[in-house]
Scaffold this motif. Structure first.
Motif, PDB file in Angstrom:
ATOM      1  N   UNK A  58      86.682  90.966 -36.231  1.00 20.65           N
ATOM      2  CA  UNK A  58      85.938  90.238 -35.647  1.00 20.65           C
ATOM      3  C   UNK A  58      85.019  89.382 -36.872  1.00 20.65           C
ATOM      4  N   UNK A  59      85.210  90.162 -37.987  1.00 27.58           N
ATOM      5  CA  UNK A  59      84.429  89.551 -39.216  1.00 27.58           C
ATOM      6  C   UNK A  59      85.251  89.295 -40.503  1.00 27.58           C
ATOM      7  N   UNK A  60      85.101  88.010 -40.693  1.00 32.63           N
ATOM      8  CA  UNK A  60      86.121  87.479 -41.850  1.00 32.63           C
ATOM      9  C   UNK A  60      84.811  86.822 -42.734  1.00 32.63           C
ATOM     10  N   UNK A  61      84.237  85.670 -42.442  1.00 34.46           N
ATOM     11  CA  UNK A  61      83.430  85.106 -43.151  1.00 34.46           C
ATOM     12  C   UNK A  61      81.604  85.314 -42.577  1.00 34.46           C
ATOM     13  N   UNK A  62      81.634  85.777 -41.626  1.00 34.94           N
ATOM     14  CA  UNK A  62      80.153  86.068 -41.076  1.00 34.94           C
ATOM     15  C   UNK A  62      79.802  84.948 -40.405  1.00 34.94           C
ATOM     16  N   UNK A  63      80.555  83.934 -40.308  1.00 35.54           N
ATOM     17  CA  UNK A  63      80.317  82.453 -39.425  1.00 35.54           C
ATOM     18  C   UNK A  63      80.002  83.236 -37.909  1.00 35.54           C
ATOM     19  N   UNK A  64      80.865  83.937 -37.394  1.00 30.50           N
ATOM     20  CA  UNK A  64      80.611  84.278 -36.004  1.00 30.50           C
ATOM     21  C   UNK A  64      79.411  85.050 -35.685  1.00 30.50           C
ATOM     22  N   UNK A  65      78.920  85.752 -36.621  1.00 30.25           N
ATOM     23  CA  UNK A  65      77.737  86.593 -36.426  1.00 30.25           C
ATOM     24  C   UNK A  65      76.446  85.696 -36.366  1.00 30.25           C
ATOM     25  N   UNK A  66      76.697  84.502 -37.404  1.00 32.01           N
ATOM     26  CA  UNK A  66      75.720  83.728 -37.521  1.00 32.01           C
ATOM     27  C   UNK A  66      75.674  82.678 -36.504  1.00 32.01           C
ATOM     28  N   UNK A  67      76.430  82.500 -35.738  1.00 35.73           N
ATOM     29  CA  UNK A  67      76.487  81.496 -34.657  1.00 35.73           C
ATOM     30  C   UNK A  67      76.061  82.092 -33.171  1.00 35.73           C
ATOM     31  N   UNK A  68      75.893  83.539 -33.254  1.00 33.28           N
ATOM     32  CA  UNK A  68      75.310  84.330 -31.974  1.00 33.28           C
ATOM     33  C   UNK A  68      73.837  83.952 -31.989  1.00 33.28           C
ATOM     34  N   UNK A  69      73.412  83.110 -30.679  1.00 37.99           N
ATOM     35  CA  UNK A  69      72.408  82.676 -30.550  1.00 37.99           C
ATOM     36  C   UNK A  69      71.752  82.725 -28.910  1.00 37.99           C
ATOM     37  N   UNK A  70      70.621  82.700 -28.463  1.00 41.80           N
ATOM     38  CA  UNK A  70      70.382  82.349 -26.972  1.00 41.80           C
ATOM     39  C   UNK A  70      69.495  81.274 -26.875  1.00 41.80           C
ATOM     40  N   UNK A  71      69.657  80.907 -25.499  1.00 39.58           N
ATOM     41  CA  UNK A  71      69.114  79.502 -25.132  1.00 39.58           C
ATOM     42  C   UNK A  71      68.271  79.872 -23.688  1.00 39.58           C
TER      43      UNK A  71
END
Length: 75
Positions: A58-71
């Motif tokens: 699940x970790x390549x570039x870190x883009x997935x982690x940075x995209x996790x947000x709440x609304x």
């Protein structure tokens, strides 16, 4: 447990519902990121490791982690 804690603070007049929802959103985001970083997953195949350059799922570039947000949406 965290939801119950925040709810009790609101009911006791020690917090607002908006603040409680903000805290819960941040908490859930943190927990999801921890699960991605530290979760136990099936080992990747050698071809996948070669393609992505890492054995961590699940970790390549870190883009997935940075995209996790709440609304918070009010209906």
């Amino acid at each position: 447990k965290r939801f119950e804690y925040e709810l009790n603070k609101v009911l006791d007049g020690k917090s607002s519902s908006d603040l409680a929802l903000e805290r819960l959103g941040k908490y859930v985001v943190t927990k999801i990121k921890e699960m991605i970083m530290k979760g136990s997953y099936e080992p990747l195949t050698s071809s996948t490791i070669a393609n992505k350059g890492s054995s961590q799922p699940l970790i390549d570039t870190g883009k997935l982690l940075k995209s996790i947000m709440y609304k918070i949406e009010v209906r």
